[in-house]
Design an enzyme around this catalytic site. Structure first.
Site, PDB file in Angstrom:
ATOM      1  N   GLU A 177      10.808 -56.557  -5.577  1.00 10.05           N
ATOM      2  CA  GLU A 177      10.520 -54.798  -5.182  1.00 10.05           C
ATOM      3  C   GLU A 177       8.799 -53.962  -5.652  1.00 10.05           C
ATOM      4  O   GLU A 177       9.041 -53.064  -6.540  1.00 10.05           O
ATOM      5  CB  GLU A 177      11.873 -54.357  -5.960  1.00 10.05           C
ATOM      6  CG  GLU A 177      12.852 -54.736  -5.404  1.00 10.05           C
ATOM      7  CD  GLU A 177      14.336 -54.235  -6.246  1.00 10.05           C
ATOM      8  OE1 GLU A 177      13.926 -53.550  -7.672  1.00 10.05           O
ATOM      9  OE2 GLU A 177      14.915 -54.169  -6.013  1.00 10.05           O
ATOM     10  N   LEU A 178       8.451 -54.781  -4.785  1.00  5.11           N
ATOM     11  CA  LEU A 178       7.150 -54.450  -4.964  1.00  5.11           C
ATOM     12  C   LEU A 178       6.661 -52.868  -4.002  1.00  5.11           C
ATOM     13  O   LEU A 178       6.385 -52.181  -4.816  1.00  5.11           O
ATOM     14  CB  LEU A 178       5.726 -55.491  -5.329  1.00  5.11           C
ATOM     15  CG  LEU A 178       6.036 -56.567  -6.418  1.00  5.11           C
ATOM     16  CD1 LEU A 178       5.414 -58.399  -6.366  1.00  5.11           C
ATOM     17  CD2 LEU A 178       6.090 -55.616  -8.047  1.00  5.11           C
TER      18      LEU A 178
END
Length: 952
Positions: free
Chosen positions: A479-480
């Site tokens: 989830e960058l």
């Protein structure tokens, strides 16, 4: 079925061999754990972690019990020293002596013979230190003591964050769960807390270590890589499957390597028949590595395939290091498989467009040149303390994965890199492991020291596991792009370019080269989740240019994740995101009563007791608050709302039975939601291994050929119902879909709709077999008293098999929530046959929704099927597999059955059978279990999420 001993053998073979070395394992119980500040000095093990040794010594209670997570924070804030007994057997005449550590968690100061050796600061790196001079000066054997002081990780992280000029980020970007500043240190990120688990921030030697002594012309192979790929293959691009195999081997060593050393290999099958052998060519030597390669002809070996797609063919390869005079210096043997696995993100082709595939870019996996459905789960750490995770425990989990019709696990970032035995087991069971570097839900520093530390960490782990055919992908982190950069844009859009550049420095300029320079066989993506790459050019300094939000209207890109905690999302397909792949979605639920009783006092067994609330980390505290009832109650409320919206509200008179019924109801909603989402996108065990409702439901919806309803509730009064058959087989299959409408008593209804449809569905495809409007065809009926039963029978073959088989699947549809449905007592009966070792469940009075077989504590049993619906007069026979049994077979006497109807009943006898043998549903004394005894439905409980997050 894999041999459970093979994985252990494969792991053992990873150890290098040399005739001129002596290896002294440091594992064992002759260690002491101490902390003067806490006045603690106790016996300890190696490998271990401080919490585990303190628990074994009785200093602390079970860390997982009640609220011990909060009460034991003093352990994380303390500094702990592991001290060995005097180390016997060390030779003073060795040419060199080395300390080798495969994992130190995390900040250490190491001394040997009272002399400082080194400091470490990365849980995930391998460290080796030359202590020859220290040992030479340490003549008294009693002084040959190794001491490793572990500093407090939370204290150290805070100190790093407070350094002058330290990096900062815009408000709200860095996700804090409990302990803060995790992004500054290279330690398991979830050790500082997450929204699914506790924060212990443990310390200790979590992996094995050795003392290695070498002769004058000797080396020790500390790590190695074997990379198997098709000739001409490049990362991220589908290779030519007609090309021969390249085997590239590289050995990492320390010691004195003679000049002009050579490499040779022997490739054998598991029966020790030689497939190929000879010298490796193009040998290149540095002061730390030696590398060479060879060619294996196409067709000389059998391919490795994931579960249900073909056999898991495996081989052994031995790489031998020799002097110029052919004297043996060292060797290493690894178990390998021949396969290609590619993440294909190439643009959609004209041929695909002609098939009706939306424009944009691909985002799917290809195994040996074949597209396939990736069916699986997200794997989060199975224990807060990796030092006590055993091969047996992972094997039990993998057996559940395969039994659940899954072929891939996404090994979620922010845990720890998987141990070798986990990949060995995945190789045997045919489970692809989408692996990730340990970064997630935060942005990270990019100073050179941090980047160098990360590069060493990445290269060690890439090279350590690359030979495993189960390795499917390296992803930069969790989830960058879809979360962290989005939060920057929301909080400080003027700084987005700065932090995007920093993101690329770590994930494209540091991690990408670590992958591409070591392996040609594995794909890399910088973030899970993302919109994929926009361009790929291996001639450029930066091969990948990410797409970010450079999107074309009407085109589809990348992968999605989805979390919406409004329970109204169930059956609302318009709420689901559209992408090429869905890597994470889900909803939380409560564990079973059996699991709660292992970890919570009986007095706390109510849905909203303080202990139960505070063990719910959804929503997380966001800091070190130990009375975070406000945030925890959000998660409890979400589960409550889901039950009240969709199902009969439990109202048992007995408070423990009522708690159990609520747990079960949350599990049913979780399973309902996952089945809905999985079926849409194709178009849970607990800590001890007990399957939850979700796991059985996922097993069913992951069958190769399924039939599933899609009910569009957003079309006003004309509710559109369609039914589709989906197949993930690699060839077209034909068959028949049948439909029958009933009321809840089981009476068949006269509905003007198709009852039988012949169909053909293409390879990896879906076809519609029913289209109708319920407001039309059901206009003469009360929708709360209507159930559609649908079934499919098709004939075809599993991939890579020549046997035609029949595929069957059934499903049910009810147009109103079960909360308002006119449920009837189905009169469930349950019998057990010692002859067949099967249970038989029969509904005698009506349709039974969510039939659930349950059993008592002390064993782990997996039924062949569970959490199913049942028509009256159609008995279902259910087998089982015992995973573990501490009851001596007595668990059979505890088996009970219930359905959703039981949620409507107030009578209960707690954890005993509820009802009498004639199935009336009235309260009474439970009957003893015999081979002919009958048990009726009971209001018991479900199973829930813990180690394995079913979320693909």
């Amino acid at each position: 079925m894999p041999n459970p001993k093979q994985a252990a053998l494969a792991a053992a073979l990873l150890l290098p061999f040399s005739a001129t070395q002596t290896v002294h394992p440091l594992s064992g119980s002759n260690w002491t754990l101490s902390d003067p500040g806490s006045n603690v000095s106790i016996p300890a093990n190696f490998p271990s972690q401080a919490h585990l040794d303190l628990y074994a010594a009785g200093i602390i209670g079970d860390p997982l019990y009640a609220l011990n997570e909060f009460e034991q924070r003093w352990v994380a804030y303390s500094n702990w020293t592991y001290t060995s007994a005097p180390l016997p057997g060390l030779s003073p005449n060795a040419s060199s002596t080395w300390l080798l550590f495969n994992g130190l968690d995390t900040f250490t100061s190491i001394s040997f013979c009272g002399q400082f050796v080194a400091s470490t600061n990365n849980q995930f790196r391998q460290y080796w230190f030359d202590v020859s001079e220290i040992l030479h000066a340490c003549s008294n054997e009693k002084d040959r003591v190794l001491a490793i002081n572990f500093g407090s990780a939370p204290n150290t992280a805070d100190a790093i964050a407070s350094e002058p000029g330290q990096e900062t980020w815009p408000h709200g970007v860095q996700q804090v769960y409990e302990f803060s500043n995790r992004w500054f240190i290279r330690k398991e990120q979830s050790d500082f807390g997450w929204d699914w688990g506790p924060a212990f921030a443990p310390a200790g030697p979590w992996q094995p270590a050795w003392i290695v002594q070498l002769g004058s012309q000797a080396v020790y192979i500390r790590n190695s890589i074997v990379d198997i790929y098709r000739e001409g293959q490049l990362n991220l691009l589908p290779p030519d499957q007609s090309q021969p195999w390249v085997v590239n081997a590289s050995l990492d060593y320390f010691g004195n390597l003679p000049d002009n050393a050579t490499l040779s290999y022997v490739l054998t099958d598991l029966q020790n028949h030689t497939i190929s052998s000879g010298a490796l060519s193009d040998v290149n030597t540095t002061n730390a590595t030696i590398t060479g390669s060879t060619i294996i002809p196409n067709g000389a070996v059998e391919l490795w395939w994931p579960s249900q797609l073909g056999p898991q063919n495996l081989y052994y390869i031995t790489i031998s290091l020799q002097s110029s005079s052919k004297a043996s210096l060292a060797s290493v043997t690894k178990r390998v498989g021949f396969r290609t696995i590619v993440l294909n993100e190439t643009p959609i082709s004209d041929q695909q467009l002609a098939l009706g595939i939306a424009a944009g870019n691909n985002w799917h996996f290809e195994i040996n040149g074949h597209e396939f459905y990736a069916k699986g789960s997200n794997f989060i750490p199975p224990d807060p303390f990796w030092a006590r995770v055993t091969p047996q425990r992972i094997e039990q989990l993998f057996q559940s994965v395969v039994a659940g019709n899954q072929n891939m696990l996404r090994v979620w970032a922010s845990g720890a890199y998987s141990p070798d035995f986990m990949y060995d087991l995945a190789d045997e069971y045919g489970i692809l492991l989408w692996s990730e570097f340990e970064f997630g839900d935060a942005l990270y520093p990019v100073d050179q020291a941090f980047l160098d530390n990360v590069r060493a960490e990445a290269e060690y782990n890439i090279r350590r596991v690359n030979h495993h055919p189960s390795l499917a992908l390296w992803a930069g982190g969790n989830e960058l792009e879809n979360l962290e950069l989005m939060l920057v844009n929301q909080s400080a859009p003027e700084q987005l370019a700065k932090y995007t550049a920093q993101y690329e420095t770590l994930f494209l300029d540091t991690l990408l080269p670590a992958v591409f320079e070591n392996t040609r066989s594995i794909s890399y993506t910088p973030s899970s989740t993302s919109n994929g790459w926009q361009s790929l050019n291996f001639s450029a300094t930066h091969p990948i240019v990410e797409r970010y939000n450079n999107l074309t209207t009407g085109s589809v890109y990348g992968e999605t994740d989805f979390y919406n905690y409004n329970p109204a999302v169930l059956h609302n397909a318009s709420a689901l995101p559209i992408g090429r792949f869905s890597n994470e979605f889900g909803y939380h639920s409560m564990p079973s009563l059996q699991s709660w009783r292992q970890q919570v006092p009986s007095s706390d067994l109510t849905f909203n007791s303080t202990t139960v609330l505070l063990r719910d980390h959804h929503d997380p505290a966001g800091g070190l608050n130990t009375s975070n009832v406000a945030n925890s109650s959000i998660g409890q409320a979400q589960m409550t709302e889901a039950v009240e919206m969709w199902y009969p509200t439990p109202g048992k008179r007995d408070p423990v039975a009522n708690f159990s019924a609520w747990c079960h109801a949350t599990q049913v909603f979780q399973a309902d939601l996952y089945v809905f989402e999985i079926a849409f996108y194709r178009r849970g065990p607990e800590y001890d291994g007990r399957w939850k409702v979700l796991h059985y439901a996922a097993k069913d919806i992951y069958e190769p050929v399924i039939i599933a309803p899609y009910y569009n509730i957003t079309t006003g009064k004309y509710r559109n119902l369609s039914v589709w058959v989906t197949s993930d087989l690699w060839e077209a299959v034909s068959g028949t879909a049948t439909f029958h409408w009933y009321d809840w008593s089981g009476k068949q209804l006269d509905v003007n709709a198709s009852q039988s449809v012949a169909f053909e569905v293409g390879a990896i495809n879906s076809t519609q077999v029913l289209q109708t409007f319920t407001t039309d065809v059901l206009s003469n009926y009360n929708l709360s008293n209507v159930v559609l039963h649908m079934s499919v029978e098709a004939h075809g073959s599993l991939p890579n098999t020549n046997t035609t088989r029949t595929f069957r699947h059934e499903n049910f549809f009810n147009p109103t929530p079960l909360r308002t449905a006119q449920l009837v007592d189905p009169g469930l009966t349950l019998t057990y046959s010692p002859t067949t070792a099967n249970f038989t469940i029969t509904s005698t009075r009506g349709i039974a929704a969510w039939v659930w077989l349950d059993y008592g504590e002390g064993s782990v049993v997996h039924f062949d099927s569970n959490a199913f619906w049942l028509l009256p007069g159609q008995p279902r026979e259910v087998g089982y597999k015992v995973q573990s049994d501490g009851t001596g077979g007595g668990w059979i006497d505890t088996v009970t059955v219930q359905s959703m109807w039981d949620q409507t009943q107030s009578a209960s006898v707690g954890s005993s059978a509820n009802g009498t043998a004639n199935g009336t549903g009235s309260s009474g004394t439970p009957i003893p279990y015999t081979s002919a005894a009958v048990k009726t439905s009971m209001s018991m409980l479900a199973v829930a999420v813990a180690a394995l997050q079913l979320a693909l």
